[in-house]
Design an enzyme around this catalytic site. Structure first.
Site, mmCIF file in Angstrom:
data_model
loop_
_atom_site.group_PDB
_atom_site.id
_atom_site.type_symbol
_atom_site.label_atom_id
_atom_site.label_comp_id
_atom_site.label_asym_id
_atom_site.label_seq_id
_atom_site.Cartn_x
_atom_site.Cartn_y
_atom_site.Cartn_z
ATOM 1 N N ASN A 1 10.365 6.621 -19.066
ATOM 2 C CA ASN A 1 9.471 5.670 -18.401
ATOM 3 C C ASN A 1 8.388 6.398 -17.614
ATOM 4 O OD1 ASN A 1 8.793 2.900 -17.827
ATOM 5 N ND2 ASN A 1 9.402 3.317 -15.728
ATOM 6 N N GLN B 1 4.362 5.740 -17.964
ATOM 7 C CA GLN B 1 3.713 5.107 -16.812
ATOM 8 C C GLN B 1 3.084 6.066 -15.791
ATOM 9 O OE1 GLN B 1 6.644 1.926 -15.316
ATOM 10 N NE2 GLN B 1 4.634 0.987 -15.239
ATOM 11 N N GLY C 1 -3.321 5.910 4.596
ATOM 12 C CA GLY C 1 -3.937 7.119 4.067
ATOM 13 C C GLY C 1 -3.405 7.483 2.695
ATOM 14 N N HIS D 1 8.961 12.224 -8.713
ATOM 15 C CA HIS D 1 9.118 12.001 -10.158
ATOM 16 C C HIS D 1 7.859 11.409 -10.802
ATOM 17 C CE1 HIS D 1 10.709 7.536 -10.219
ATOM 18 N NE2 HIS D 1 9.612 7.651 -9.528
ATOM 19 N N ASP E 1 1.220 4.997 3.626
ATOM 20 C CA ASP E 1 0.847 4.562 2.278
ATOM 21 C C ASP E 1 -0.630 4.210 2.249
ATOM 22 O OD1 ASP E 1 1.188 3.778 -0.457
ATOM 23 O OD2 ASP E 1 3.242 3.174 0.006
ATOM 24 N N TRP F 1 15.840 -0.879 -3.409
ATOM 25 C CA TRP F 1 16.389 -0.303 -2.173
ATOM 26 C C TRP F 1 17.352 -1.249 -1.475
ATOM 27 C CZ3 TRP F 1 16.267 4.169 -3.364
ATOM 28 C CH2 TRP F 1 15.125 4.849 -3.795
ATOM 29 N N PHE G 1 -1.684 10.611 1.065
ATOM 30 C CA PHE G 1 -1.077 11.863 1.543
ATOM 31 C C PHE G 1 -1.434 13.080 0.701
ATOM 32 C CE2 PHE G 1 2.575 9.268 -0.237
ATOM 33 C CZ PHE G 1 2.614 9.851 -1.490
ATOM 34 N N TYR H 1 -1.715 -0.344 -9.536
ATOM 35 C CA TYR H 1 -2.180 -1.311 -8.533
ATOM 36 C C TYR H 1 -3.495 -1.947 -8.964
ATOM 37 C CZ TYR H 1 1.215 0.982 -5.396
ATOM 38 O OH TYR H 1 2.361 1.495 -4.823
#
Length: 346
Positions: free
Chosen positions: A303, A307, A236, A256, A211, A165, A238, A148
């Site tokens: 990946n 990452q 928040g 993951h 999130d 999704w 978590f 981000y």
């Protein structure tokens, strides 16, 4: 048993080597807007017309179109005026921006972000850590801080996850009957696509997306509309902040990202917050128990290496993590699609 001469090694090697080229052709056609243009035109177009409308080189566009025909992403019709190109059904459904099942955003994320990290795959294998420092010149110690690193990059990632999704969400949410759970927290729910699928499938449920504050802000502004009253937000971290009580927790593509210790830490917090009789639904791409496949999951695990701090796991490995946190009855459902479901009960 046949000899090695029976195996067509050259063809296999060429096929695998061309994988990079194939994906880049598809990504480039998406990025330039080829599929959107053909959908909006409502009729087949020549390469000259497409090039003119895209403001691109005629020779380059013709070669790109022909490669897309070879990949069955476009169809071509030979007429007296020359070749006319149109979308196939697959490209109309998955590669145009306007389609409800569009994969455009995840394609762009792979093309412009993931590929840059994968240039340093050999370094990731040698060092056993992600490659944000080499790819983007930023610290790799906080994977999501790196992921981000800008508002634009965060929006790109969130839109990409929503794309996933839109085609996989219903399969994993329907793997078990979740209708008894009405109070649901989606930990790391991002842009809300899975939450939307959940309240659509289980209309008596409410889903709270938990999130980071900046993620919640973007989700509210860009993805989740005020009239979607069954979806709420909780800001928040978590790992640091408390997790409110709920009947069911969704962890979709969360574990993951992290090593076993971090997973146990999070699952233990979830278990303590979970109401008796409640549970947690893990949505992940499961490896075979002998880790012989599926190949997509093996590649996802690579990946995770370049990452994140995590890896893909087997059903038994996820079950072990759930048991260590205190969860009892554990069920596993393979969907036959990209992502599977593991349900642990308290």
């Amino acid at each position: 048993m046949g000899s090695t001469e029976d195996l067509d090694y050259p063809q296999i090697i060429v096929q695998y080597s061309n994988g990079f080229l194939i994906s880049k052709v598809m990504f480039t056609a998406c990025e330039l807007g080829v599929f959107d243009l053909l959908l909006e035109s409502g009729k087949p177009l020549s390469s000259d017309a497409i090039a003119a409308l895209l403001g691109a080189n005629t020779i380059g566009v013709e070669r790109l179109l022909d490669a897309c025909v070879g990949l069955k992403l476009l169809a071509v019709e030979m007429t007296q005026e020359g070749a006319l190109y149109r979308n196939t059904e697959i490209s109309n459904i998955y590669l145009t921006k306007s389609s409800p099942k569009s994969q455009y955003h995840i394609m762009m994320y792979y093309s412009n972000t993931v590929y840059l990290c994968w240039q340093y795959l050999a370094d990731a294998v040698r060092e056993g850590r992600n490659q944000y420092e080499r790819a983007f010149g930023i610290s790799s110690k906080d994977p999501f801080g790196a992921m981000y690193r800008s508002d634009e990059e965060m929006l790109k990632f969130m839109a990409g996850q929503n794309s996933v999704w839109s085609i996989c969400g219903r399969d994993v949410l329907a793997a078990f009957d979740l209708s008894p759970f009405t109070q649901i927290y989606d930990l790391g729910g991002g842009g809300g696509a899975l939450a939307r699928e959940c309240v659509s499938l289980y209309p008596n449920s409410t889903v709270t997306i938990y999130d980071l504050p900046k993620v919640v802000q973007v989700a509210r502004e860009q993805f989740v509309f005020p009239e979607e009253r069954q979806i709420a937000f909780h800001e928040g971290d978590f790992f640091i902040d408390s997790i409110p009580e709920a009947e069911l927790y969704l962890l979709s593509k969360i574990l993951h990202d992290w090593d076993d210790d971090k997973c146990k830490q999070l699952l233990t917090k979830v278990y303590k917050a979970c109401k008796p009789g409640g549970g947690v639904l893990l949505v992940e791409s499961l490896l075979n128990e002998d880790k012989s496949g599926p190949v997509e999951t093996q590649l996802y695990s690579m990946n995770m290496l370049v990452q994140t701090e995590g890896k893909e796991r087997t059903a038994a490995e996820y079950s072990k993590l759930l048991e260590a946190a205190g969860f009892g009855v554990i069920q596993v459902k393979r969907t036959g699609k990209l992502y599977d479901a593991v349900l642990g009960r308290k």
